[in-house]
Scaffold this motif. Sequence first.
Motif, short mmCIF file in Angstrom:
data_model
loop_
_atom_site.label_atom_id
_atom_site.label_comp_id
_atom_site.label_asym_id
_atom_site.label_seq_id
_atom_site.Cartn_x
_atom_site.Cartn_y
_atom_site.Cartn_z
N ASN A 5 -9.26 5.97 2.18
CA ASN A 5 -8.28 5.07 1.57
C ASN A 5 -7.50 4.22 2.59
OD1 ASN A 5 -6.30 4.43 -0.76
ND2 ASN A 5 -4.95 5.35 0.77
N ILE A 7 -6.03 1.76 5.55
CA ILE A 7 -6.35 0.42 6.09
C ILE A 7 -5.38 0.12 7.23
CG2 ILE A 7 -7.45 -0.81 4.19
CD1 ILE A 7 -4.63 -1.84 3.37
N SER A 55 -12.00 0.39 -2.10
CA SER A 55 -12.23 -1.00 -1.70
C SER A 55 -11.38 -1.92 -2.59
CB SER A 55 -13.72 -1.33 -1.77
OG SER A 55 -13.96 -2.61 -1.24
N TYR A 69 -9.86 -8.84 6.56
CA TYR A 69 -9.78 -7.71 5.63
C TYR A 69 -10.97 -7.71 4.67
CZ TYR A 69 -7.98 -5.13 1.56
OH TYR A 69 -7.83 -4.27 0.50
N LYS A 73 -14.14 -4.89 3.83
CA LYS A 73 -14.39 -4.29 2.50
C LYS A 73 -15.82 -4.60 2.03
CE LYS A 73 -10.36 -2.30 1.74
NZ LYS A 73 -10.24 -0.84 1.74
N GLY A 102 -7.84 -4.41 -8.01
CA GLY A 102 -7.11 -5.68 -7.98
C GLY A 102 -5.78 -5.45 -7.26
N ILE A 104 -2.29 -4.21 -6.47
CA ILE A 104 -1.57 -2.97 -6.83
C ILE A 104 -0.18 -3.01 -6.19
CG2 ILE A 104 -1.68 -0.42 -6.78
CD1 ILE A 104 -4.15 -1.74 -8.12
N THR A 106 1.82 -1.43 -4.33
CA THR A 106 2.30 -0.63 -3.18
C THR A 106 3.27 -1.50 -2.38
OG1 THR A 106 0.49 -1.28 -1.72
CG2 THR A 106 0.13 0.69 -3.04
N ASN A 108 3.64 -2.15 0.80
CA ASN A 108 3.07 -3.05 1.80
C ASN A 108 2.42 -4.28 1.17
OD1 ASN A 108 3.88 -1.58 3.98
ND2 ASN A 108 1.91 -0.56 4.31
#
Length: 179
Positions: A5, A7, A55, A69, A73, A102, A104, A106, A108
């Motif tokens: 998970n 990154i 991903s 990025y 992926k 898509g 999300i 979070t 960050n």
Amino acid sequence: MLILNHIGYTYFNYFDGDVGHVRKLLEINFLSYVAMTVSALPLLKESEGSIVVVSSMAGKTGAPFSAPYSATKFALDGFFSSLRHEFIIDKVNVSITLCILGYIDTENAVRAVSHAIRATPAPKEECALEIIKSGALRQRELHYPSSTVGTMLLLQAIAPDFLDSLTRSGYKVENIRRT
Ligand SMILES: NC(=O)C1=CN([C@@H]2O[C@H](COP(=O)(O)OP(=O)(O)OC[C@H]3O[C@@H](n4cnc5c(N)ncnc54)[C@H](OP(=O)(O)O)[C@@H]3O)[C@@H](O)[C@H]2O)C=CC1
Ligand SMILES: C[C@H](CCC(=O)NCC(=O)O)[C@H]1CC[C@H]2[C@@H]3C(=O)C[C@@H]4C[C@H](O)CC[C@]4(C)[C@H]3CC[C@]12C
């Protein structure tokens, strides 16, 4: 179950030509996933377990301002889709689930892109649950949120130029300041 998970930090902006950053991001977002899979594989084979690779839509279709990025992926899809074939040919009972997410909510991600993306992010708690469920059910892919990701993948197959222009229209390009 092995859930991959993490990154590394990247910028959300026009590609700046820094090849070293692309190399570093590939190391964190792609090569470390390969290395962790290699380390865990003996145990996963023994337990007939599952590998879950987190991903993004940006790993299925091109999206602006995330070139390094996005490349990492896409690499995950190539590697793990090939490995899935080999497991089936070799009768290795370890499932591989690729999670296509898509936007999300979070901390960050919202901090990085909310000034430039019109879409409302989907809830991280529900997303986390769907990721775990998809691995437990040994699904080939998870599409979350399913309506947005499903529609985008369908458009990519039947009308890729239309999807590209729809994607661009979802961005407030005027809010991207070249660095
Ligand atoms: N949020 C979104 O909109 C989307 C997210 N995704 C995917 O979901 C996953 C989670 O994303 P999200 O939670 O938003 O990301 P965050 O940036 O919030 O979290 C990234 C995590 O990776 C860890 N990390 C960073 N560098 C390293 C490293 N070198 N070694 C080990 N761990 C490291 C960080 O640890 P620490 O906090 O200690 O630095 C952090 O816990 C990612 O795979 C992302 O690509 C996909 C599509 C959309
Ligand atoms: C906005 C992208 C998807 C296209 C779209 O318009 N979707 C509508 C919708 O999802 O409702 C986003 C899809 C994936 C996102 C990126 C991502 O994968 C996480 C990165 C995490 C990092 O912290 C910075 C932000 C991301 C590059 C993020 C940016 C937005 C997406 C490309």
